[in-house]
Design a protein around this motif. Structure first.
Motif, PDB file in Angstrom:
ATOM      1  N   THR A   1      -5.816  -1.135  -6.567  1.00  0.00           N
ATOM      2  CA  THR A   1      -6.795  -0.350  -6.081  1.00  0.00           C
ATOM      3  C   THR A   1      -6.242   1.100  -5.759  1.00  0.00           C
ATOM      4  OG1 THR A   1      -6.270  -0.328  -3.837  1.00  0.00           O
ATOM      5  CG2 THR A   1      -7.724  -1.898  -4.458  1.00  0.00           C
ATOM      6  N   ILE A   2      -6.843   2.156  -5.584  1.00  0.00           N
ATOM      7  CA  ILE A   2      -6.532   3.682  -5.324  1.00  0.00           C
ATOM      8  C   ILE A   2      -5.142   3.441  -4.366  1.00  0.00           C
ATOM      9  CG2 ILE A   2      -7.033   5.940  -4.479  1.00  0.00           C
ATOM     10  CD1 ILE A   2      -8.140   5.191  -7.371  1.00  0.00           C
ATOM     11  N   ASN A   3      -5.148   2.484  -3.226  1.00  0.00           N
ATOM     12  CA  ASN A   3      -4.377   2.815  -2.135  1.00  0.00           C
ATOM     13  C   ASN A   3      -3.424   1.154  -2.172  1.00  0.00           C
ATOM     14  OD1 ASN A   3      -5.719   4.851  -1.066  1.00  0.00           O
ATOM     15  ND2 ASN A   3      -7.343   3.508  -0.258  1.00  0.00           N
ATOM     16  N   SER A   4      -3.584   0.485  -3.034  1.00  0.00           N
ATOM     17  CA  SER A   4      -2.685  -0.887  -2.970  1.00  0.00           C
ATOM     18  C   SER A   4      -2.261  -1.293  -4.458  1.00  0.00           C
ATOM     19  CB  SER A   4      -3.004  -1.621  -1.941  1.00  0.00           C
ATOM     20  OG  SER A   4      -4.379  -2.277  -2.503  1.00  0.00           O
ATOM     21  N   PHE A   5      -1.480  -2.287  -4.450  1.00  0.00           N
ATOM     22  CA  PHE A   5      -1.049  -3.098  -5.369  1.00  0.00           C
ATOM     23  C   PHE A   5      -1.179  -4.544  -4.967  1.00  0.00           C
ATOM     24  CE2 PHE A   5       1.118   0.809  -7.090  1.00  0.00           C
ATOM     25  CZ  PHE A   5       0.568   0.862  -8.277  1.00  0.00           C
ATOM     26  N   VAL A   6      -1.206  -5.601  -5.850  1.00  0.00           N
ATOM     27  CA  VAL A   6      -0.938  -6.761  -5.513  1.00  0.00           C
ATOM     28  C   VAL A   6       0.014  -7.336  -6.695  1.00  0.00           C
ATOM     29  CG1 VAL A   6      -1.363  -9.295  -5.192  1.00  0.00           C
ATOM     30  CG2 VAL A   6      -2.962  -7.304  -4.183  1.00  0.00           C
ATOM     31  N   PHE A   7       1.303  -7.531  -6.244  1.00  0.00           N
ATOM     32  CA  PHE A   7       2.395  -8.051  -7.222  1.00  0.00           C
ATOM     33  C   PHE A   7       2.490  -9.563  -7.103  1.00  0.00           C
ATOM     34  CE2 PHE A   7       3.839  -3.819  -6.013  1.00  0.00           C
ATOM     35  CZ  PHE A   7       3.818  -2.930  -7.314  1.00  0.00           C
ATOM     36  N   GLU A   8       2.775 -10.049  -8.482  1.00  0.00           N
ATOM     37  CA  GLU A   8       2.962 -11.458  -8.653  1.00  0.00           C
ATOM     38  C   GLU A   8       4.328 -11.552  -8.961  1.00  0.00           C
ATOM     39  OE1 GLU A   8       0.533 -14.618 -10.716  1.00  0.00           O
ATOM     40  OE2 GLU A   8       2.007 -13.694 -12.328  1.00  0.00           O
ATOM     41  N   LEU A   9       5.119 -12.460  -8.172  1.00  0.00           N
ATOM     42  CA  LEU A   9       6.675 -12.428  -8.533  1.00  0.00           C
ATOM     43  C   LEU A   9       6.990 -13.957  -8.648  1.00  0.00           C
ATOM     44  CD1 LEU A   9       9.538 -10.992  -9.237  1.00  0.00           C
ATOM     45  CD2 LEU A   9       9.767 -11.090  -6.603  1.00  0.00           C
TER      46      LEU A   9
ATOM     47  N   SER B   1       0.782  -1.055   0.063  1.00  0.00           N
ATOM     48  CA  SER B   1      -0.054  -0.179   0.114  1.00  0.00           C
ATOM     49  C   SER B   1       0.885   1.250  -0.111  1.00  0.00           C
ATOM     50  CB  SER B   1      -1.013  -0.163   1.214  1.00  0.00           C
ATOM     51  OG  SER B   1      -0.212   0.253   2.363  1.00  0.00           O
ATOM     52  N   GLY B   2       0.306   2.323  -0.658  1.00  0.00           N
ATOM     53  CA  GLY B   2       1.091   3.735  -0.445  1.00  0.00           C
ATOM     54  C   GLY B   2       0.320   4.632  -1.269  1.00  0.00           C
ATOM     55  N   HIS B   3       1.039   5.810  -1.101  1.00  0.00           N
ATOM     56  CA  HIS B   3       0.572   6.727  -2.003  1.00  0.00           C
ATOM     57  C   HIS B   3       1.579   7.699  -2.484  1.00  0.00           C
ATOM     58  CE1 HIS B   3      -2.957   5.663   0.199  1.00  0.00           C
ATOM     59  NE2 HIS B   3      -3.556   6.618   0.200  1.00  0.00           N
ATOM     60  N   GLY B   4       1.378   8.483  -3.461  1.00  0.00           N
ATOM     61  CA  GLY B   4       2.458   9.392  -4.088  1.00  0.00           C
ATOM     62  C   GLY B   4       3.865   8.698  -4.546  1.00  0.00           C
ATOM     63  N   GLU B   5       4.930   9.161  -3.950  1.00  0.00           N
ATOM     64  CA  GLU B   5       6.194   8.582  -4.189  1.00  0.00           C
ATOM     65  C   GLU B   5       6.342   7.212  -3.699  1.00  0.00           C
ATOM     66  OE1 GLU B   5       8.637  10.016  -6.038  1.00  0.00           O
ATOM     67  OE2 GLU B   5       7.147  11.564  -6.424  1.00  0.00           O
ATOM     68  N   HIS B   6       5.705   6.744  -2.800  1.00  0.00           N
ATOM     69  CA  HIS B   6       5.896   5.128  -2.471  1.00  0.00           C
ATOM     70  C   HIS B   6       5.120   4.497  -3.270  1.00  0.00           C
ATOM     71  CE1 HIS B   6       7.505   5.204   1.855  1.00  0.00           C
ATOM     72  NE2 HIS B   6       7.097   6.622   1.822  1.00  0.00           N
ATOM     73  N   ARG B   7       4.189   5.012  -3.800  1.00  0.00           N
ATOM     74  CA  ARG B   7       3.421   4.089  -5.042  1.00  0.00           C
ATOM     75  C   ARG B   7       4.323   4.082  -6.311  1.00  0.00           C
ATOM     76  NH1 ARG B   7      -1.829   2.482  -5.386  1.00  0.00           N
ATOM     77  NH2 ARG B   7      -2.950   2.627  -7.465  1.00  0.00           N
ATOM     78  N   ILE B   8       4.791   5.274  -6.656  1.00  0.00           N
ATOM     79  CA  ILE B   8       5.586   5.290  -7.969  1.00  0.00           C
ATOM     80  C   ILE B   8       6.798   4.224  -7.742  1.00  0.00           C
ATOM     81  CG2 ILE B   8       7.280   6.743  -9.095  1.00  0.00           C
ATOM     82  CD1 ILE B   8       5.117   8.860  -8.760  1.00  0.00           C
ATOM     83  N   GLU B   9       7.654   4.237  -6.730  1.00  0.00           N
ATOM     84  CA  GLU B   9       8.594   3.649  -6.241  1.00  0.00           C
ATOM     85  C   GLU B   9       8.393   2.033  -6.282  1.00  0.00           C
ATOM     86  OE1 GLU B   9      12.734   2.964  -5.332  1.00  0.00           O
ATOM     87  OE2 GLU B   9      11.691   4.446  -6.467  1.00  0.00           O
ATOM     88  N   ALA B  10       7.244   1.897  -5.778  1.00  0.00           N
ATOM     89  CA  ALA B  10       6.841   0.457  -5.942  1.00  0.00           C
ATOM     90  C   ALA B  10       6.775  -0.182  -7.079  1.00  0.00           C
ATOM     91  CB  ALA B  10       5.474   0.013  -5.051  1.00  0.00           C
TER      92      ALA B  10
END
Length: 171
Positions: A126-134, A102-111
């Motif tokens: 979502t607006i507040n989070s991502f789910v990544f598959e690796l 989860s994150g907003h702004g720069e944290h979201r871009i960095e993720a």
């Protein structure tokens, strides 16, 4: 009297078994009863008729203890074969992880930037989070998790290791 300690090594075992109720519990019980640790465990049927399953077990043990583990597994009735992929030689190991960040702004871009570097896929957003598959080796996944902790890691789910020997021979 001088006692030498045997060096423990990480081993990846492929165990082919009849796909029947209770076999996984029996194998786990064998490890538990003797105080052996299972670091990773995956199971899946591998034949068209779903009669045979492949259990991949990662454990650390000395050469002597590994011989005991292999012999004890081999004696279980529904076990067809036990192969130490580590001793066999080069093999491929992979694991799948899902990470919620989860994150907003720069944290979201960095993720998103880090996910691109690690070739992680966004499987939900979502607006507040991502789910990544690796997918990848344990070190790659551990590294990605460590970086994601710094930008808003919320949750991790991992499959455990699956492995297969390299080359044209089947176990």
């Amino acid at each position: 009297m001088h006692i030498t300690e045997e060096k423990t090594q990480r081993h990846t075992l492929a165990v082919m078994v009849d796909n029947e109720p209770g076999i996984l519990a029996r194998i786990a019980g064998l490890f538990t009863a003797r105080g052996y640790n299972i670091e990773s465990l995956t199971v899946s049927d591998v034949t068209a008729d779903q009669a045979v399953s492949r259990i991949t077990i990662v454990t650390s043990a000395s050469a002597h203890v590994m011989e005991q583990i292999m012999a004890q597994l081999d004696r279980l009735v529904p076990v067809h074969s036990v192969t130490d992929l580590t001793a066999l030689g080069p093999h491929v190991e992979r694991e799948l992880a899902l990470l919620k960040v989860s994150g907003h702004g720069e944290h979201r871009i960095e993720a998103l930037r880090l996910a691109d570097v690690f070739r992680a896929r966004v499987v939900d957003t979502t607006i507040n989070s991502f789910v990544f598959e690796l997918t990848g080796g344990r070190e790659k996944i551990d590294g990605f998790i460590a970086l994601m902790r710094q930008v808003g890691l919320c949750e991790v789910a991992r499959t455990g290791i699956v492995a297969i020997a390299r080359g044209d021979k089947a176990i």
